[in-house]
Design an enzyme around this catalytic site. Structure first.
Site, mmCIF file in Angstrom:
data_model
loop_
_atom_site.group_PDB
_atom_site.id
_atom_site.type_symbol
_atom_site.label_atom_id
_atom_site.label_comp_id
_atom_site.label_asym_id
_atom_site.label_seq_id
_atom_site.Cartn_x
_atom_site.Cartn_y
_atom_site.Cartn_z
ATOM 1 N N SER A 173 -0.591 -4.042 -6.273
ATOM 2 C CA SER A 173 -0.368 -5.287 -7.033
ATOM 3 C C SER A 173 -0.930 -6.474 -6.267
ATOM 4 C CB SER A 173 1.125 -5.513 -7.264
ATOM 5 O OG SER A 173 1.710 -4.352 -7.765
ATOM 6 N N GLU A 206 12.608 8.229 -14.298
ATOM 7 C CA GLU A 206 12.992 9.606 -13.980
ATOM 8 C C GLU A 206 13.363 9.735 -12.503
ATOM 9 O OE1 GLU A 206 10.433 8.602 -15.793
ATOM 10 O OE2 GLU A 206 11.022 9.392 -17.752
ATOM 11 N N GLU A 223 12.771 -3.891 -3.541
ATOM 12 C CA GLU A 223 11.869 -4.043 -4.684
ATOM 13 C C GLU A 223 12.614 -3.831 -5.993
ATOM 14 O OE1 GLU A 223 8.579 -1.290 -4.820
ATOM 15 O OE2 GLU A 223 7.714 -2.250 -6.583
ATOM 16 N N GLY A 232 0.835 -1.210 0.000
ATOM 17 C CA GLY A 232 0.000 0.000 0.000
ATOM 18 C C GLY A 232 0.856 1.241 0.000
ATOM 19 N N TYR A 233 1.323 1.614 -1.182
ATOM 20 C CA TYR A 233 2.214 2.774 -1.302
ATOM 21 C C TYR A 233 1.566 3.909 -2.103
ATOM 22 C CZ TYR A 233 6.683 1.064 0.666
ATOM 23 O OH TYR A 233 7.700 0.650 1.499
ATOM 24 N N SER A 234 1.408 3.685 -3.424
ATOM 25 C CA SER A 234 0.957 4.759 -4.302
ATOM 26 C C SER A 234 -0.469 5.181 -3.989
ATOM 27 C CB SER A 234 1.004 4.310 -5.764
ATOM 28 O OG SER A 234 2.301 3.980 -6.134
ATOM 29 N N SER A 249 9.782 5.480 -10.953
ATOM 30 C CA SER A 249 9.908 5.591 -12.410
ATOM 31 C C SER A 249 11.381 5.808 -12.790
ATOM 32 C CB SER A 249 9.071 6.765 -12.915
ATOM 33 O OG SER A 249 9.628 7.977 -12.442
#
Lengths: 403, 356
Positions: free
Chosen positions: A171, A386, A253, A137-139, A384
């Protein structure tokens, strides 16, 4: 001449190898040979048959799925050398490690580092036995690359927290038993107001909605929390320590996204071999289209040096202890190469490589199309490309903050 | 960096120390200013031999230190960082040819001389401007070698040539029937075309049909170690510069466009290091050498090319000046990229080795 110490190590390694072989002979059923590990995957529900269950219990019971984790928490308590022997002997007979998933790859190592004794005793053994599926439970809708902007809030209610908010890109959320989450406990400080908590997915107020992706599959979910009670003992570390713990977990990760067997497996067959089936070859067996041939060679050379880099990162981290600083490089390079490969595969196959469904397409063709689409996520999730570039510039290269 | 043994770490530290103190880029400037065709400092080369570097792959029985290729690479990388001009790499390549193909008598005669620094040697394969071992016209009849070799590295300092002829590799000593035409290339090191007119030649009978290919692979993995040192040096210098240079009241290193470019180059350099070390290790283990050497040289070419160009770009105008070192690396880079296989040659070879 080996020293006495070296020959002692050799003898004990030989004995252990024999033990692993005997274990495999007794416990690994032929019918599972060469099959994968569904339980550990992100993209399928838990659907274990009795034979698979028995194999999982055999490996999990010894802690051999998590060989280097401490024995007191259900791990194997083995040395890295012994872990390599397990890996090697399993591979030799086509046996998979039935213990996997985010619990093994990300959450377990993090909890071993930051959890208290009671938390480790409660959560690590079921991971070692492969009994519990964890999700991340991150984003959140407004906290993607700017993850610290997360707003899901936990109010202190004395003996528990009351959580409200929304996570996304969870996920395997629809199949998970538990969720490790970073949530806000203080709005006055962006980073120090974040805490790391463990949430039961079947607690009242947790709702999961799968998201359909461009690939047509739904491996990710939206997860909603409405007045969800989380006991105080499910706080990992201290209140406000969540950003530090959460970032540590992301290192694990990244190493897994890029260096793990998953990606290596995805790359599969040589592109050159595939191209020889779809494109014209000359008398010498070489591809007639020299431009395409050159593109394939270029990609495969870079892919090879990536594999060498992944191997080097593992060797370095073993020698130094801890995650190698090049883990950010692996994620960035590995995901990009995998995407380039998928695109080149389409060029090699032409329209036959763009099938959505239908018996006229082979399974490998259809799978590669879905993989090409789903693979676009790889340079977005887990930080990402970036964000990886920012991390490399600041932490590895010591370039100053650009903000 | 590969995980090194204690011995290897000592060797690398010694080389780093020596290169930094005794052979900084200012020494290369002196060599250039001296304008001698052999383009190296003989005292410096004698010191290298003294430290055991020339004999680094040569067995102890023949006067070497027998550290192997990975160790050779560590030393060469450090020397590459400071653009040390010397026939070290050329001589080690020649030694590898004698080790693979030489008779006991040839080994006993030449290897101690190479290891001690007494004899400088070099490999002469190509007859035109490109790496093309399939297009060799040089031939030998009655022990006399005739043909033309082009752009031979370190030819001026060498007194022994390992020469590729149609039917194998030969040892030819400088002397009658050997004449050099200097070819000045951008790196301002020693290069020459060599005319062999019935020069006395002695064949390297061992090593089998693959001898030339095997020697070229060794030339590749040794050359890429120099390229790795150069790439690392340009990267480090450029990073330092970005951290100092101020424009728009801001240190350049704070600009995200430049940060991401450096992150890309760092990833490339990491890939290059992995490929280079794996190439050297493959020779030491004797397993998968052709493939590993091809990958190593292809990656070295790609990455050094990019870093040497970006080194100039990111330094801005000052990078274009002769006063600044970064341009030297660019000029040497292209020479090494062209040596023992350009990028396109290597991709073609990789495809062939992979069966497509």
């Amino acid at each position: 001449m080996p020293t006495q110490l070296e020959s002692d190590v050799q003898t004990s390694e030989d004995a252990f190898r024999t033990e692993v072989r005997q274990f495999l002979a007794t416990n690994f059923p032929d019918e599972l040979k060469g099959t994968g590990n569904m339980m550990a995957g992100l993209d399928g529900p838990t659907d274990e048959n009795p034979v698979q269950k028995k194999w999982r219990e055999a490996v999990g019971g010894r802690g051999w799925g998590t060989p280097t984790w401490p024995k007191e928490y259900g791990g194997g308590g083995l040395t890295k050398g012994q872990a390599r022997i397990i890996e090697h002997e399993f591979a030799k007979v086509g046996a998979y490690n039935p213990i996997g998933g985010m619990g093994v790859m990300m959450f377990g190592p993090t909890l071993l580092e930051y959890g208290d004794e009671r938390q480790k005793l409660e959560h690590i053994p079921p991971i070692c036995r492969g009994e519990i599926r964890w999700c991340q439970g991150y984003s959140e809708p407004n906290a993607g690359s700017d993850l610290a902007n997360l707003q899901t809030f936990a109010v202190d209610k004395g003996d528990h927290y009351l959580i409200n908010g929304q996570k996304t890109w969870t996920s395997g959320g629809q199949w998970a038993d538990k969720c490790f989450a970073i949530v806000r406990t203080d709005r006055s400080d962006k980073h120090k107001g974040i805490s790391f908590m463990l949430i039961d997915m079947d607690a009242p107020g947790v709702e999961v909605r799968p998201i359909t992706m461009i690939s047509g599959t739904s491996p990710f979910c939206e997860t909603f929390f409405t007045d969800v009670k989380v006991p105080k003992e499910n706080l990992v570390g201290k209140e406000g320590q969540g950003w530090t713990i959460g970032k540590r977990l992301l290192q694990h990760e990244r190493t897994n996204i890029s260096g793990g067997g998953r990606l290596a497996g995805m790359m599969g067959q040589s592109l050159g071999d595939i191209a020889k089936k779809y494109c014209e070859t000359g008398g010498d067996g070489a591809l007639v289209n020299k431009v395409l041939r050159d593109k394939i060679a270029d990609l495969e050379i870079r892919w090879n040096s990536f594999l060498l880099t992944a191997r080097r990162a593992v060797e370095e981290s073993k020698a130094q202890g801890g995650v190698s600083e090049i883990s950010s490089v692996l994620k960035k390079v590995g995901t990009k190469l995998a995407q380039d490969r998928s695109e080149l595969l389409i060029e090699i196959r032409g329209f036959q490589g763009l099938g959505w469904e239908g018996d006229e397409f082979g399974n490998d063709e259809l799978e590669d199309v879905r993989g090409w689409l789903f693979g676009k996520a790889a340079t977005i999730y887990g930080g990402s490309t970036e964000v990886q570039n920012n991390i490399i510039a600041k932490r590895v290269l010591g370039m100053l903050d650009h903000q | 960096m590969a995980v090194l043994s204690e011995e290897q770490e000592m060797l690398r530290n010694m080389a780093r120390d020596w290169a930094t103190k005794e052979s900084p880029v200012s020494e290369f400037r002196k060599v250039r200013a001296a304008g001698q065709p052999q383009a190296y400092n003989a005292d410096a080369y004698a010191a290298m031999a003294e430290m055991g570097w020339v004999g680094i792959i040569i067995p102890e029985a023949h006067g070497g230190s027998d550290f192997g290729f990975l160790s050779a690479g560590l030393v060469i990388e450090e020397l590459g960082k400071t653009l040390t001009a010397s026939p070290l790499v050329a001589t080690i390549i020649a030694a590898s040819a004698i080790l693979l193909g030489g008779s006991d008598a040839q080994k006993a005669k030449w290897l101690p001389r190479l290891a001690s620094g007494e004899t400088v040697a070099t490999l002469a394969v190509d007859e035109g401007a490109h790496c093309d071992p399939s297009a060799i016209e040089t031939s030998v009849s009655g022990g006399k070698l005739t043909g033309k070799k082009a752009f031979v590295h370190e030819a001026h300092g060498a007194s022994l040539f390992v020469v590729a002829a149609k039917d194998g590799l030969y040892l030819v000593e400088k002397g009658d029937g050997v004449s050099l035409t200097t070819r000045k290339l951008t790196d301002q090191r020693s290069h020459a075309d060599i005319q062999f007119a019935g020069a006395a030649a002695e064949k390297l009978e061992g090593g089998g049909d693959s001898l030339l290919g095997d020697v070229l692979d060794r030339a590749r993995v040794l050359s890429v170690a120099e390229m790795l040192g150069m790439a690392q040096a340009v990267f480090d210098t450029t990073l330092d510069y970005l951290k100092q240079r101020v424009q728009f009241n801001q240190v350049l290193a704070t600009f995200q466009a430049l940060q991401h470019r450096m992150a890309d180059l760092f990833a490339d350099l990491t890939q290059m290091r992995s490929a280079v070390e794996a190439g050297l290790q493959a020779v030491d283990s004797g397993f998968g050498v052709a493939r590993a050497a091809t990958i190593a040289k292809a990656e070295a070419n790609r990455v050094l090319h990019a870093i040497s160009n970006q080194g100039i770009q990111l330094h801005g105008g000052i990078g274009m000046t002769d006063e600044f070192n970064v341009g030297f690396y660019l000029k040497r880079a292209r020479v090494l990229e062209a040596s023992w296989g350009s990028s396109s040659y290597l991709r073609d070879r990789f495809a062939r080795l992979s069966g497509y």
